[in-house]
Design a protein around this motif. Sequence first.
Motif, PDB file in Angstrom:
ATOM      1  N   GLU A  50      -2.526 -13.287  -1.059  1.00  0.00           N
ATOM      2  CA  GLU A  50      -2.408 -11.881  -1.440  1.00  0.00           C
ATOM      3  C   GLU A  50      -1.511 -11.090  -0.489  1.00  0.00           C
ATOM      4  O   GLU A  50      -0.776 -10.205  -0.913  1.00  0.00           O
ATOM      5  CB  GLU A  50      -3.794 -11.231  -1.527  1.00  0.00           C
ATOM      6  CG  GLU A  50      -3.752  -9.909  -2.256  1.00  0.00           C
ATOM      7  CD  GLU A  50      -5.117  -9.410  -2.713  1.00  0.00           C
ATOM      8  OE1 GLU A  50      -5.160  -8.285  -3.229  1.00  0.00           O
ATOM      9  OE2 GLU A  50      -6.120 -10.126  -2.551  1.00  0.00           O
TER      10      GLU A  50
ATOM     11  N   GLU B  39       1.783  -8.971  -1.635  1.00  0.00           N
ATOM     12  CA  GLU B  39       2.028  -7.552  -1.331  1.00  0.00           C
ATOM     13  C   GLU B  39       3.380  -7.364  -0.646  1.00  0.00           C
ATOM     14  O   GLU B  39       4.099  -6.402  -0.923  1.00  0.00           O
ATOM     15  CB  GLU B  39       0.893  -6.970  -0.477  1.00  0.00           C
ATOM     16  CG  GLU B  39      -0.432  -6.831  -1.218  1.00  0.00           C
ATOM     17  CD  GLU B  39      -0.381  -5.927  -2.451  1.00  0.00           C
ATOM     18  OE1 GLU B  39       0.446  -4.984  -2.483  1.00  0.00           O
ATOM     19  OE2 GLU B  39      -1.162  -6.169  -3.387  1.00  0.00           O
TER      20      GLU B  39
ATOM     21  N   GLU C 174       2.601  -0.629 -10.033  1.00  0.00           N
ATOM     22  CA  GLU C 174       1.181  -0.594 -10.420  1.00  0.00           C
ATOM     23  C   GLU C 174       0.570  -1.992 -10.596  1.00  0.00           C
ATOM     24  O   GLU C 174      -0.637  -2.126 -10.793  1.00  0.00           O
ATOM     25  CB  GLU C 174       0.989   0.221 -11.694  1.00  0.00           C
ATOM     26  CG  GLU C 174       1.622  -0.384 -12.925  1.00  0.00           C
ATOM     27  CD  GLU C 174       1.567   0.503 -14.163  1.00  0.00           C
ATOM     28  OE1 GLU C 174       1.466  -0.064 -15.260  1.00  0.00           O
ATOM     29  OE2 GLU C 174       1.631   1.734 -14.017  1.00  0.00           O
TER      30      GLU C 174
ATOM     31  N   THR D 242      -1.165  -5.460 -10.005  1.00  0.00           N
ATOM     32  CA  THR D 242      -2.120  -5.983  -9.030  1.00  0.00           C
ATOM     33  C   THR D 242      -1.935  -7.488  -8.876  1.00  0.00           C
ATOM     34  O   THR D 242      -1.282  -8.136  -9.702  1.00  0.00           O
ATOM     35  CB  THR D 242      -3.571  -5.709  -9.487  1.00  0.00           C
ATOM     36  OG1 THR D 242      -3.817  -6.470 -10.673  1.00  0.00           O
ATOM     37  CG2 THR D 242      -3.808  -4.226  -9.736  1.00  0.00           C
ATOM     38  N   TYR D 243      -2.553  -8.011  -7.859  1.00  0.00           N
ATOM     39  CA  TYR D 243      -2.530  -9.445  -7.614  1.00  0.00           C
ATOM     40  C   TYR D 243      -3.162 -10.185  -8.796  1.00  0.00           C
ATOM     41  O   TYR D 243      -2.667 -11.228  -9.224  1.00  0.00           O
ATOM     42  CB  TYR D 243      -3.274  -9.730  -6.309  1.00  0.00           C
ATOM     43  CG  TYR D 243      -3.194 -11.153  -5.824  1.00  0.00           C
ATOM     44  CD1 TYR D 243      -1.967 -11.790  -5.650  1.00  0.00           C
ATOM     45  CD2 TYR D 243      -4.350 -11.860  -5.510  1.00  0.00           C
ATOM     46  CE1 TYR D 243      -1.890 -13.092  -5.187  1.00  0.00           C
ATOM     47  CE2 TYR D 243      -4.285 -13.164  -5.037  1.00  0.00           C
ATOM     48  CZ  TYR D 243      -3.059 -13.778  -4.876  1.00  0.00           C
ATOM     49  OH  TYR D 243      -2.984 -15.061  -4.417  1.00  0.00           O
ATOM     50  N   GLU D 244      -4.226  -9.615  -9.346  1.00  0.00           N
ATOM     51  CA  GLU D 244      -4.908 -10.217 -10.497  1.00  0.00           C
ATOM     52  C   GLU D 244      -4.004 -10.226 -11.729  1.00  0.00           C
ATOM     53  O   GLU D 244      -4.011 -11.191 -12.500  1.00  0.00           O
ATOM     54  CB  GLU D 244      -6.223  -9.492 -10.800  1.00  0.00           C
ATOM     55  CG  GLU D 244      -7.286  -9.680  -9.730  1.00  0.00           C
ATOM     56  CD  GLU D 244      -7.593 -11.143  -9.414  1.00  0.00           C
ATOM     57  OE1 GLU D 244      -7.768 -11.935 -10.373  1.00  0.00           O
ATOM     58  OE2 GLU D 244      -7.631 -11.499  -8.225  1.00  0.00           O
ATOM     59  N   ASP D 245      -3.225  -9.140 -11.930  1.00  0.00           N
ATOM     60  CA  ASP D 245      -2.264  -9.091 -13.048  1.00  0.00           C
ATOM     61  C   ASP D 245      -1.262 -10.237 -12.930  1.00  0.00           C
ATOM     62  O   ASP D 245      -0.946 -10.916 -13.910  1.00  0.00           O
ATOM     63  CB  ASP D 245      -1.476  -7.770 -13.052  1.00  0.00           C
ATOM     64  CG  ASP D 245      -2.333  -6.561 -13.338  1.00  0.00           C
ATOM     65  OD1 ASP D 245      -3.383  -6.719 -13.990  1.00  0.00           O
ATOM     66  OD2 ASP D 245      -1.951  -5.454 -12.902  1.00  0.00           O
TER      67      ASP D 245
END
Length: 195
Positions: free
Chosen positions: A93, A97, A143, A145-148
């Motif tokens: 992660e 980022e 916008e 996210t890591y999950e996206d």
Amino acid sequence: RISFISKNKEFNEEFYPYINLFNEFYGAGLSSIVFQEIRESRGLVYSAYAYLSTPKKRKDHHYLYAALSTQPDKMKVAMDAMTDLLNNMPEAEKQFEAAKESALKKLESKRVTKSNIFWTYLGLKKLGIDYNIDKETYAKIKEMTYEDFKKFFKENIANKKFDITIVGKKDNINFKQIKEYGKIEELGLDDIFNY
């Protein structure tokens, strides 16, 4: 020299933010996942990269490319490592980022000037895009996210079939080891250089 290529879906403008981020996160830089995992952590290759392409025309496909160069005795292990990375995104992660920040900075500093205004317009027109795709890409990356991204990876990168090319001295290639990757077809110089 080993290259992996996989035909992906037909052009999808929704891919733009993910392509930007994938190429930054997995891509070719020294901090990319592929380089860090295969070269820095394991010392298996001289170079390694992966990227997802954007087609030139609307009916064309995106392609996933990956490549590495290694010593013959490390070939199978390096191929296994690359295959594993293309199927299983590591938990990284912090690197995600950092890649996101880098992708945003590149878009912030991007300038289309002079004759490139026309060529950029023409290129986008061939894809059926009549607006500034960079503006939308920037907003979506910001916008995301890591999950996206993990979801996109699972649906569009992982578990793809690849055509693999290996260029090297035939005597140094262990054909038994690479047989598990599929049917092997040997090409000679006349097949590659047809002029």
